[in-house]
Design a protein around this motif. Structure first.
Motif, short mmCIF file in Angstrom:
data_model
loop_
_atom_site.label_atom_id
_atom_site.label_comp_id
_atom_site.label_asym_id
_atom_site.label_seq_id
_atom_site.Cartn_x
_atom_site.Cartn_y
_atom_site.Cartn_z
N PHE A 63 0.80 -1.23 0.00
CA PHE A 63 0.00 0.00 0.00
C PHE A 63 0.83 1.27 0.00
N VAL A 64 2.06 1.21 0.51
CA VAL A 64 2.94 2.37 0.56
C VAL A 64 4.37 1.91 0.30
N VAL A 65 5.15 2.76 -0.39
CA VAL A 65 6.55 2.45 -0.68
C VAL A 65 7.44 3.51 -0.05
N VAL A 66 8.53 3.07 0.56
CA VAL A 66 9.56 3.96 1.08
C VAL A 66 10.80 3.79 0.21
N LEU A 67 11.36 4.89 -0.27
CA LEU A 67 12.55 4.86 -1.12
C LEU A 67 13.70 5.51 -0.38
N THR A 68 14.83 4.82 -0.30
CA THR A 68 16.01 5.35 0.38
C THR A 68 17.26 4.89 -0.35
N GLY A 69 18.41 5.20 0.22
CA GLY A 69 19.67 4.79 -0.38
C GLY A 69 20.56 4.12 0.64
N CYS A 70 21.42 3.24 0.17
CA CYS A 70 22.43 2.61 1.02
C CYS A 70 23.53 3.65 1.23
N GLY A 71 23.55 4.26 2.42
CA GLY A 71 24.44 5.40 2.65
C GLY A 71 23.73 6.66 2.19
N PRO A 72 24.37 7.47 1.34
CA PRO A 72 23.69 8.66 0.83
C PRO A 72 22.53 8.28 -0.07
N PHE A 73 21.58 9.19 -0.20
CA PHE A 73 20.38 8.89 -1.00
C PHE A 73 20.76 8.62 -2.46
N CYS A 74 21.31 9.61 -3.15
CA CYS A 74 21.68 9.41 -4.56
C CYS A 74 22.48 10.62 -5.05
N ALA A 75 23.59 10.34 -5.72
CA ALA A 75 24.47 11.40 -6.21
C ALA A 75 24.05 11.94 -7.57
N GLY A 76 23.03 11.35 -8.18
CA GLY A 76 22.59 11.82 -9.50
C GLY A 76 22.88 10.81 -10.58
N ALA A 77 22.91 11.28 -11.82
CA ALA A 77 23.15 10.39 -12.95
C ALA A 77 24.57 9.86 -12.92
N ASP A 78 24.76 8.66 -13.43
CA ASP A 78 26.08 8.04 -13.52
C ASP A 78 26.87 8.76 -14.61
N LEU A 79 27.88 9.54 -14.21
CA LEU A 79 28.62 10.36 -15.16
C LEU A 79 29.46 9.53 -16.12
N ASN A 80 29.83 8.31 -15.74
CA ASN A 80 30.55 7.44 -16.67
C ASN A 80 29.70 7.12 -17.88
N GLU A 81 28.41 6.91 -17.66
CA GLU A 81 27.50 6.66 -18.78
C GLU A 81 27.19 7.96 -19.53
N LEU A 82 26.98 9.02 -18.77
CA LEU A 82 26.64 10.30 -19.39
C LEU A 82 27.77 10.81 -20.29
N ALA A 83 29.00 10.52 -19.92
CA ALA A 83 30.15 11.02 -20.68
C ALA A 83 30.20 10.47 -22.10
N THR A 84 29.60 9.31 -22.33
CA THR A 84 29.66 8.68 -23.65
C THR A 84 28.36 8.84 -24.43
N LEU A 85 27.40 9.56 -23.85
CA LEU A 85 26.06 9.64 -24.44
C LEU A 85 25.96 10.82 -25.39
N THR A 86 25.47 10.56 -26.59
CA THR A 86 25.21 11.63 -27.55
C THR A 86 23.73 12.00 -27.50
N THR A 87 23.41 13.14 -28.10
CA THR A 87 22.01 13.56 -28.15
C THR A 87 21.15 12.51 -28.84
N ALA A 88 21.62 11.97 -29.95
CA ALA A 88 20.87 10.96 -30.69
C ALA A 88 20.65 9.71 -29.85
N GLN A 89 21.70 9.28 -29.13
CA GLN A 89 21.58 8.09 -28.29
C GLN A 89 20.62 8.33 -27.13
#
Length: 271
Positions: A63-89
């Motif tokens: 009926f209800v969901v709790v969302l958390t993180g192991c340690g800090p909540f979340c640092a954002g997008a994975d920059l290793n993936e973002l670094a190789t991503l083009t607009t088309a991709q």
């Protein structure tokens, strides 16, 4: 699918970046689990989280969901993936789009329990939740501008709707981190949990309280509240009225009214 089987099913689906646990009383806890990456959002983690939400939304015993993180909540997008991503991709794979769709279609309340920091996409995930509890020392922010980009998973829209244009401009255009106390003052964070106390435990107590009420009624209330973000006042009032009248057909509504009249505790059956 029963709650226990649901957790097993999610855990055995190679959800390496997400820990799912089912609590008593119809509460599920989702924990982002990429500690070495500060729980950064990879496309794989986004897919896991979206799939977990889809399954939990269909479960008749959650009926209800709790969302958390192991340690800090979340640092954002994975920059290793973002670094190789083009607009088309990005357009081709719908980068982070699945996460937005999973939260937007989720009919049950989601409570974010934020420890450490919620930055960039992590802050956007928190904003997708219905309620945010934060530890006193938590920090929030959108550092995308320092990387030559902008928030892209709803941050510019949800933050502005909550705090207004001027404050959203300051937070997003400077890339500065903001304290939990300031976020509470601005209406982004519902409640601050003092240092030394467990924000996740507080979120679970709140979740148990909400889960004790009629699940259909809670879902109707969430639907009506969210309508205020996307419709005019007139349209929102019509949606609210229709949902209000619909609730009269619920067995839980009849039980709730009867319990009040008889001066006893209501026993909701979630139907």
């Amino acid at each position: 699918m029963e709650a226990g089987n649901l957790a097993v099913g999610l855990q055995t689906s190679e959800l390496s970046g997400l820990v799912v646990s089912i609590q008593d009383g119809g509460v599920a806890v989702l924990e982002l689990n990429r500690p070495s990456k500060r729980n950064a959002l990879s496309q794989a983690l986004v897919a896991e989280l979206a799939e977990a939400l889809n399954q939990l939304d269909r479960s008749p015993t959650i009926f209800v969901v709790v969302l958390t993180g192991c340690g800090p909540f979340c640092a954002g997008a994975d920059l290793n993936e973002l670094a190789t991503l083009t607009t088309a991709q990005a357009h081709q794979i719908g980068w982070l789009k699945g996460l937005e769709e999973a939260f937007s279609s989720f009919r049950k309340p989601v409570i974010a329990a934020v420890r450490g920091f919620a930055l960039g996409g992590g802050f956007e995930v928190a904003l997708m939740c219905d309620i945010i509890l934060a530890s006193e020392d938590a920090r929030f922010g959108f550092p995308e501008i320092t990387l030559g980009t902008i928030p892209g998973a709803g941050g510019t829209q949800r933050l502005t709707k909550t705090v207004g244009k001027q404050k959203a401009m300051e937070i997003i255009l400077t890339g500065a981190t903001v304290t939990a106390a300031e976020m509470e003052r601005l209406g982004v964070v519902n409640r601050i949990v003092p240092v030394g106390e467990d924000v996740l435990a507080e979120a679970q107590v709140l979740a148990q309280s909400i889960a004790s009420f009629s699940a259909p009624a809670v879902g109707m209330a969430k639907q009506a509240i969210l309508a205020a973000e996307t419709t005019t006042l007139k349209a929102g009032l019509e949606i609210e009225r229709a949902l209000y009248y619909s609730s009269f057909s619920l067995a839980d509504c009849r039980e709730g009214v009867a319990a009040f009249r008889e001066k006893r505790q209501a026993s909701f059956q979630h139907r």
